[in-house]
Design an enzyme around this catalytic site. Sequence first.
Site, PDB file in Angstrom:
ATOM      1  N   THR A  22       0.943  -1.199   0.055  1.00 20.08           N
ATOM      2  CA  THR A  22       0.100   0.031   0.030  1.00 20.08           C
ATOM      3  C   THR A  22       0.849   1.218   0.070  1.00 20.08           C
ATOM      4  O   THR A  22       2.091   1.234  -0.070  1.00 20.08           O
ATOM      5  CB  THR A  22      -0.760   0.114   1.339  1.00 20.08           C
ATOM      6  OG1 THR A  22      -1.873   1.047   0.957  1.00 20.08           O
ATOM      7  CG2 THR A  22      -0.137   0.301   2.550  1.00 20.08           C
ATOM      8  N   ASN A  23       0.216   2.402   0.071  1.00 22.40           N
ATOM      9  CA  ASN A  23       1.004   3.551   0.167  1.00 22.40           C
ATOM     10  C   ASN A  23       0.625   4.281   1.644  1.00 22.40           C
ATOM     11  O   ASN A  23      -0.486   4.161   1.851  1.00 22.40           O
ATOM     12  CB  ASN A  23       0.610   4.608  -0.843  1.00 22.40           C
ATOM     13  CG  ASN A  23       1.391   4.614  -2.146  1.00 22.40           C
ATOM     14  OD1 ASN A  23       2.611   4.178  -2.000  1.00 22.40           O
ATOM     15  ND2 ASN A  23       0.876   4.659  -3.273  1.00 22.40           N
ATOM     16  N   ASP A  24       1.240   5.262   2.052  1.00 22.09           N
ATOM     17  CA  ASP A  24       1.211   5.769   3.227  1.00 22.09           C
ATOM     18  C   ASP A  24       0.253   7.081   2.805  1.00 22.09           C
ATOM     19  O   ASP A  24       0.662   8.174   2.625  1.00 22.09           O
ATOM     20  CB  ASP A  24       2.579   6.432   3.785  1.00 22.09           C
ATOM     21  CG  ASP A  24       2.247   6.810   5.434  1.00 22.09           C
ATOM     22  OD1 ASP A  24       1.141   6.650   5.919  1.00 22.09           O
ATOM     23  OD2 ASP A  24       3.413   7.291   5.887  1.00 22.09           O
ATOM     24  N   PRO A  90      -2.728   6.075  -5.038  1.00 26.33           N
ATOM     25  CA  PRO A  90      -2.854   4.594  -5.629  1.00 26.33           C
ATOM     26  C   PRO A  90      -1.617   3.722  -5.480  1.00 26.33           C
ATOM     27  O   PRO A  90      -0.614   4.504  -5.708  1.00 26.33           O
ATOM     28  CB  PRO A  90      -3.436   4.872  -6.894  1.00 26.33           C
ATOM     29  CG  PRO A  90      -3.839   6.112  -7.116  1.00 26.33           C
ATOM     30  CD  PRO A  90      -2.872   6.957  -6.210  1.00 26.33           C
TER      31      PRO A  90
END
Length: 212
Positions: A22-24, A90
């Site tokens: 995922t991304n932060d 995203p």
Amino acid sequence: MARIVITSGPTRQYLDPVRFLTNDSSGRMGAALAQATIDLGHEVTIISGPVSVSYPSAAKVVDVVSTHEMLEAARWAFHDSDGLIGAAAPCDYMPQQIEKHKLTKTGEGLQLSLIETPDIIATLGTSKRDHQWVVGFALETEDIRFRAIVKMSRKCCDMIVSNSAEAMNSDDNSVEVILRDGSILGQLTGPKFLVARGILFHIQKHLIDQNT
Ligand code: C5P
């Protein structure tokens, strides 16, 4: 009144049923932009990845998990809309293969083979109709302005909001707003809700009012 789509938060790309990349991203900038857009009298649809932030009750929220799901939901919503603000982070990579069952540790580590996910605003930016506009965000750590302008042109955005890495998971933000012809519209610093109001001021003036 304009119809505006806002992508917000991170997306997840699962490796197996319990592990993901995922991304932060907290979704706070997306929530602040949604509020500022509603305050100007516009209709907002938020396409959001998994977040714990609360969105304004006047916004329609479509929950998604993966980047492909965010693209499909954004494509649907954008079809009947005037503009899109891409404030999501995203996940840019996904595993080539998703395991049906939880991977078991072998003591030998794990090699991942990743492929790129689609770019949502580039996909919608390149296929937008004449009256539609797309605003992107760019988070860079060096050559910030130059890279933001290159990104705006590559993704066919009409405006880009360039911010620094300190913006992630923070209540504050410091941004520069750049129009498609490269002109610098202004710098905004402060709590995200105030920065969002400033961004919407520029969107209203240069993109919404120009197309009505
Ligand atoms: O990740 P990157 O810095 O290229 O993101 C810049 C802009 O592109 C942001 O507005 C982000 O929401 C958008 N983006 C997207 N789909 C991706 C990656 C980024 O819409 N897969």
